[in-house]
Write a protein that holds these residues in place. Structure first.
Motif, PDB file in Angstrom:
ATOM      1  N   PHE A 224       0.837  -1.201   0.000  1.00  0.00           N
ATOM      2  CA  PHE A 224       0.000   0.000   0.000  1.00  0.00           C
ATOM      3  C   PHE A 224       0.868   1.247   0.000  1.00  0.00           C
ATOM      4  N   ARG A 225       0.300   2.299  -0.515  1.00  0.00           N
ATOM      5  CA  ARG A 225       0.826   3.643  -0.364  1.00  0.00           C
ATOM      6  C   ARG A 225      -0.220   4.415   0.417  1.00  0.00           C
ATOM      7  N   GLN A 226       0.073   5.669   0.722  1.00  0.00           N
ATOM      8  CA  GLN A 226      -0.966   6.452   1.381  1.00  0.00           C
ATOM      9  C   GLN A 226      -2.181   6.427   0.468  1.00  0.00           C
ATOM     10  N   THR A 227      -3.348   6.265   1.062  1.00  0.00           N
ATOM     11  CA  THR A 227      -4.527   6.016   0.256  1.00  0.00           C
ATOM     12  C   THR A 227      -4.981   7.285  -0.464  1.00  0.00           C
ATOM     13  N   ARG A 228      -5.715   7.078  -1.525  1.00  0.00           N
ATOM     14  CA  ARG A 228      -6.179   8.215  -2.316  1.00  0.00           C
ATOM     15  C   ARG A 228      -7.109   9.097  -1.487  1.00  0.00           C
ATOM     16  N   GLY A 229      -6.825  10.347  -1.434  1.00  0.00           N
ATOM     17  CA  GLY A 229      -7.633  11.252  -0.632  1.00  0.00           C
ATOM     18  C   GLY A 229      -6.995  11.547   0.710  1.00  0.00           C
ATOM     19  N   ALA A 230      -6.052  10.702   1.137  1.00  0.00           N
ATOM     20  CA  ALA A 230      -5.381  10.913   2.419  1.00  0.00           C
ATOM     21  C   ALA A 230      -4.041  11.606   2.233  1.00  0.00           C
ATOM     22  N   GLU A 231      -3.448  11.425   1.069  1.00  0.00           N
ATOM     23  CA  GLU A 231      -2.108  11.967   0.856  1.00  0.00           C
ATOM     24  C   GLU A 231      -2.156  13.478   0.694  1.00  0.00           C
ATOM     25  N   LYS A 232      -1.086  14.105   1.012  1.00  0.00           N
ATOM     26  CA  LYS A 232      -0.951  15.534   0.781  1.00  0.00           C
ATOM     27  C   LYS A 232      -0.675  15.683  -0.706  1.00  0.00           C
ATOM     28  N   PRO A 233      -1.551  16.339  -1.447  1.00  0.00           N
ATOM     29  CA  PRO A 233      -1.387  16.363  -2.897  1.00  0.00           C
ATOM     30  C   PRO A 233      -0.003  16.847  -3.316  1.00  0.00           C
ATOM     31  N   GLY A 234       0.531  16.196  -4.327  1.00  0.00           N
ATOM     32  CA  GLY A 234       1.818  16.610  -4.864  1.00  0.00           C
ATOM     33  C   GLY A 234       3.018  16.103  -4.106  1.00  0.00           C
ATOM     34  N   THR A 235       2.789  15.282  -3.084  1.00  0.00           N
ATOM     35  CA  THR A 235       3.941  14.784  -2.332  1.00  0.00           C
ATOM     36  C   THR A 235       4.326  13.388  -2.801  1.00  0.00           C
ATOM     37  N   THR A 236       5.580  13.079  -2.640  1.00  0.00           N
ATOM     38  CA  THR A 236       6.082  11.754  -2.956  1.00  0.00           C
ATOM     39  C   THR A 236       5.769  10.839  -1.779  1.00  0.00           C
ATOM     40  N   MET A 237       5.533   9.557  -2.050  1.00  0.00           N
ATOM     41  CA  MET A 237       5.140   8.662  -0.961  1.00  0.00           C
ATOM     42  C   MET A 237       6.222   8.544   0.114  1.00  0.00           C
ATOM     43  N   ARG A 238       5.795   8.223   1.319  1.00  0.00           N
ATOM     44  CA  ARG A 238       6.730   7.910   2.399  1.00  0.00           C
ATOM     45  C   ARG A 238       6.714   6.411   2.650  1.00  0.00           C
ATOM     46  N   ASN A 239       7.876   5.881   2.932  1.00  0.00           N
ATOM     47  CA  ASN A 239       7.925   4.471   3.312  1.00  0.00           C
ATOM     48  C   ASN A 239       7.782   4.348   4.829  1.00  0.00           C
ATOM     49  N   LEU A 240       7.821   3.138   5.334  1.00  0.00           N
ATOM     50  CA  LEU A 240       7.539   2.926   6.758  1.00  0.00           C
ATOM     51  C   LEU A 240       8.693   3.347   7.659  1.00  0.00           C
ATOM     52  N   MET A 241       9.835   3.653   7.063  1.00  0.00           N
ATOM     53  CA  MET A 241      10.916   4.271   7.835  1.00  0.00           C
ATOM     54  C   MET A 241      10.678   5.772   7.989  1.00  0.00           C
ATOM     55  N   GLY A 242       9.653   6.266   7.350  1.00  0.00           N
ATOM     56  CA  GLY A 242       9.324   7.682   7.448  1.00  0.00           C
ATOM     57  C   GLY A 242       9.958   8.519   6.354  1.00  0.00           C
ATOM     58  N   GLN A 243      10.747   7.881   5.500  1.00  0.00           N
ATOM     59  CA  GLN A 243      11.441   8.622   4.442  1.00  0.00           C
ATOM     60  C   GLN A 243      10.533   8.907   3.258  1.00  0.00           C
ATOM     61  N   VAL A 244      10.749  10.074   2.668  1.00  0.00           N
ATOM     62  CA  VAL A 244      10.195  10.338   1.354  1.00  0.00           C
ATOM     63  C   VAL A 244      10.935   9.391   0.401  1.00  0.00           C
ATOM     64  N   ASP A 245      10.196   8.585  -0.336  1.00  0.00           N
ATOM     65  CA  ASP A 245      10.811   7.483  -1.088  1.00  0.00           C
ATOM     66  C   ASP A 245      10.380   7.530  -2.554  1.00  0.00           C
ATOM     67  N   GLY A 246      11.326   7.747  -3.441  1.00  0.00           N
ATOM     68  CA  GLY A 246      11.008   7.725  -4.867  1.00  0.00           C
ATOM     69  C   GLY A 246      11.185   9.074  -5.545  1.00  0.00           C
ATOM     70  N   THR A 247      11.936   9.958  -4.909  1.00  0.00           N
ATOM     71  CA  THR A 247      12.084  11.308  -5.457  1.00  0.00           C
ATOM     72  C   THR A 247      12.757  11.294  -6.820  1.00  0.00           C
ATOM     73  N   VAL A 248      13.903  10.632  -6.898  1.00  0.00           N
ATOM     74  CA  VAL A 248      14.630  10.608  -8.166  1.00  0.00           C
ATOM     75  C   VAL A 248      14.073   9.480  -9.022  1.00  0.00           C
ATOM     76  N   ASN A 249      13.286   9.837  -9.970  1.00  0.00           N
ATOM     77  CA  ASN A 249      12.634   8.847 -10.824  1.00  0.00           C
ATOM     78  C   ASN A 249      12.432   9.507 -12.177  1.00  0.00           C
ATOM     79  N   PRO A 250      12.838   8.837 -13.252  1.00  0.00           N
ATOM     80  CA  PRO A 250      12.631   9.466 -14.557  1.00  0.00           C
ATOM     81  C   PRO A 250      11.137   9.662 -14.805  1.00  0.00           C
ATOM     82  N   SER A 251      10.787  10.713 -15.474  1.00  0.00           N
ATOM     83  CA  SER A 251       9.379  10.996 -15.748  1.00  0.00           C
ATOM     84  C   SER A 251       9.026  10.526 -17.147  1.00  0.00           C
ATOM     85  N   PRO A 252       7.836   9.953 -17.279  1.00  0.00           N
ATOM     86  CA  PRO A 252       7.382   9.555 -18.618  1.00  0.00           C
ATOM     87  C   PRO A 252       7.380  10.739 -19.581  1.00  0.00           C
TER      88      PRO A 252
END
Lengths: 424, 424
Positions: A224-252
């Motif tokens: 799971f990721r933060q559920t739709r509607g619960a996340e702060k819009p525009g933020t990258t997901m956090r993992n269970l260590m509390g880190q923002v996870d997935g920042t550096v990712n090529p964009s389509p």
């Protein structure tokens, strides 16, 4: 194996106007004990089983377009050059289901299996429910469901020799791996993603039921990721260590994105053109010891702040990291052992497209790391080699599962998933 | 047991202005190998560990009120006459975590444990994060998180003799039960519900960490309903059999609702006034055989339509069932073995307040049935006795887990969960 059952499924899928109930045992046969193994004869003596109400067909309006709020009725088309669920927006819930082929599943059976899967994917993701769906009401709100199908090395071999890309094999071993068979390998992958766990549970079950005469279950992982509607819009997901996870990712949207992830071989694996290579790693987190480290220590481990994922060299989350920056003592601001430094590559051909999810079940927490690329040996492996050799984060994470799948090319309406593989 | 660890936790919770990191090992001690068991000495040789960035405290703005859309910032007050999470709207995700008391956890330790739990519940449900929270960013969006706490018989006994209501014991056995210890019993229950699985994962972990010196984990069950935003507004949840599940349920708006669920004893268990009795049953579904039954057969089994949950005797979902209705052959429209007929009671004192959730993990699907009442022996047991004796649905469902907890009364700000029990 005569495959009576799957021939039936197939017939239902193919027959125009087939009654939705035609695959099931007749109710009366069941209630009179005609269906072996159900054993309700004892109850039957009590009578009153015969007051049959008007038959209500499975296809009766389950998928009527809803006009209410919310995203339940949202569907993502499964048709296209590429399969859905790879670059479509990450969903809140994800389930990987890996299967092993039964020994008797030959190329002809695979043809049938992929025909069935194709119909299921089309029905389930559209909310229309496949014809043989026994609970069409559970399919009526797909909630952006995508179903992405991949194949492992043994399935490609089963089709015939000489079709396998070199990378379609278990990854080279890494020093720190503690891989378990329970979460590794597989011949067929069904990857379900949706913003609603009920949509996933139902879709997974329907597909499972429909392909069980060709395959047996190997492993399942839910995330799971933060559920739709619960996340702060525009933020990258956090993992269970509390880190923002997935920042550096090529964009389509990047112009060379295709060369990062979409297969484009013209060789013996040309059947994969438009598909991709998926690496799935189950990464266990040791949260008990991780939480003993103070925040500066945890931020040094990663090279980013915990509060917003900005590099320790300043800026905000998406600011480029300054790996050359030194502090007042002349030491690197991003330590030599920091995860971001070790993961970083200056070689653009080493980029991967990540799509992770958290898991937390059975007393174990972690990340289901997933990345897509043209060639894991060229792209994922050098990165993971560096992390395996040195990454302070390794003190708190362990790779416990690993699998590689060839993600089939997309398909258009009227076409079939896996057609290029089976035609080759 | 000296409880050094929990005394620390408590101190952190109590101390005004305590530094969030005070419970954790010092980063420098860790990086210089001072923290036993972490073993990063090998990495240390590589140096560069000393460029400490400005300390960023855990309390730094994690819970700033967000102004964006969605429900992430929604919080439900944990304070009140009754605990939250019982009659508050059912959340999309639920996790039951049951613990067993350690032998050395005496009444004084329970006092400390409940003080810690109280602080954790207040912090986590408000989104402010408890003081000792190691990942306050994960607590910042509670998504309507509630944390409801219950106690099992052994905990009440640990406080002292003569306080236990008669029903606070394993349920009488039922003929068809196939109970497993893996999902049954327990001394302490922490029930987490939220519209986001990340909020639950984090909150469960924080509480677990904070009470581990008093208890050890016994069992965990995770469940889900259709997620918030995916459900058709105004509809009752569907279970994994496809049935509308939970139609007949007393409403908190009914004037005698109190007498259904809130404890009001004035006897030796008067400490429970304002609390409730919770029965949790893990009910496995045999979906493989269920799906062999055609729709009329499945509707007869329940006594309701699959499409919208209306009684077979007509109307819509909330129409009263006409148990006397006969069909053209003079047979009951609702069969004598139908689930709804067997579950139905004409005795208003047998009502229960249900709150179920689906589960689907580890290859098993089913329902986490939960009901609240004043007295399970008077309310739940007669209903379950009837279902156990005769209910066609039993062919496809099996009760595999069972637990009973006394749900503690609510608490006000400044008060403590469990105060009445511990004061008695």
């Amino acid at each position: 194996m005569t495959n009576t059952a799957d021939t039936n499924v197939e017939a239902v899928h193919k027959a125009a106007g087939a009654k939705p109930g035609s695959r099931r045992f007749d109710r009366r046969a069941l209630l009179t004990g005609g269906a072996a193994g159900v054993g309700i004869g004892a109850v039957l003596g009590l009578g009153a089983a015969l007051g049959v109400p008007a038959l209500q067909g499975a296809g009766e309006d389950p998928a009527a377009a809803s006009t209410d709020d919310g995203f339940g009725a949202e569907s993502i088309s499964c048709h296209g050059t590429h399969q859905a669920g790879i670059v479509t927006p990450p969903a809140a819930h994800v389930r990987y289901v890996a299967y092993t082929l039964l020994p008797e599943t030959d190329k002809a059976a695979l043809q049938r299996m992929f025909r069935i899967i194709t119909g299921d994917v089309e029905g389930l993701t559209s909310g229309a429910a496949p014809l043989a769906d026994s609970e069409p009401e559970l399919a009526a709100r797909p909630s952006a469901l995508t179903i992405t199908v991949g194949v492992g090395p043994a399935l490609v071999d089963r089709v015939g020799a000489g079709r396998k890309p070199e990378w379609l094999a278990p990854l080279p071993s890494f020093e720190r791996d503690k891989l378990s068979e329970i979460h590794g390998g597989g011949d067929l992958l069904v990857l379900l993603q949706a913003d609603d766990p009920l949509a996933i549970a139902h879709a997974a079950r329907m597909i499972d039921r429909d392909i069980r005469s060709f395959v047996k279950p190997h492993w399942t992982q839910q995330g799971f990721r933060q559920t739709r509607g619960a996340e702060k819009p525009g933020t990258t997901m956090r993992n269970l260590m509390g880190q923002v996870d997935g920042t550096v990712n090529p964009s389509p949207k990047e112009k060379d994105f295709s060369s990062v992830i979409w297969a484009e071989s013209t060789g013996s694996d040309a059947w994969l053109a438009g598909g991709s290579a998926l690496v799935v790693r189950r990464i266990r987190m040791e949260l008990d010891t991780w939480e003993m480290v103070d925040r500066p220590g945890r931020e040094q481990t990663i090279g980013r702040t915990l509060s917003d994922g900005a590099p320790l060299t300043g800026g905000s989350e998406h600011t480029a990291i300054d790996f050359d920056a030194k502090d007042s003592k002349g030491l690197p601001v991003i330590p030599s052992f920091a995860h971001t430094r070790r993961a970083h590559s200056t070689d653009p051909s080493e980029r991967i497209f990540r799509r992770g999810a958290n898991y937390d079940e059975g007393g174990e927490s972690g990340l289901i790391f997933a990345c897509y690329q043209q060639d894991p040996l060229r792209q994922f492996v050098p990165i993971q080699r560096r992390l395996d050799e040195l990454d302070l984060l390794n003190e708190w994470v362990t790779h416990v599962g690993s699998a590689v799948f060839a993600i089939l090319p997309g398909f258009k309406q009227g076409e079939q998933l896996g057609a290029s593989l089976l035609a080759s």
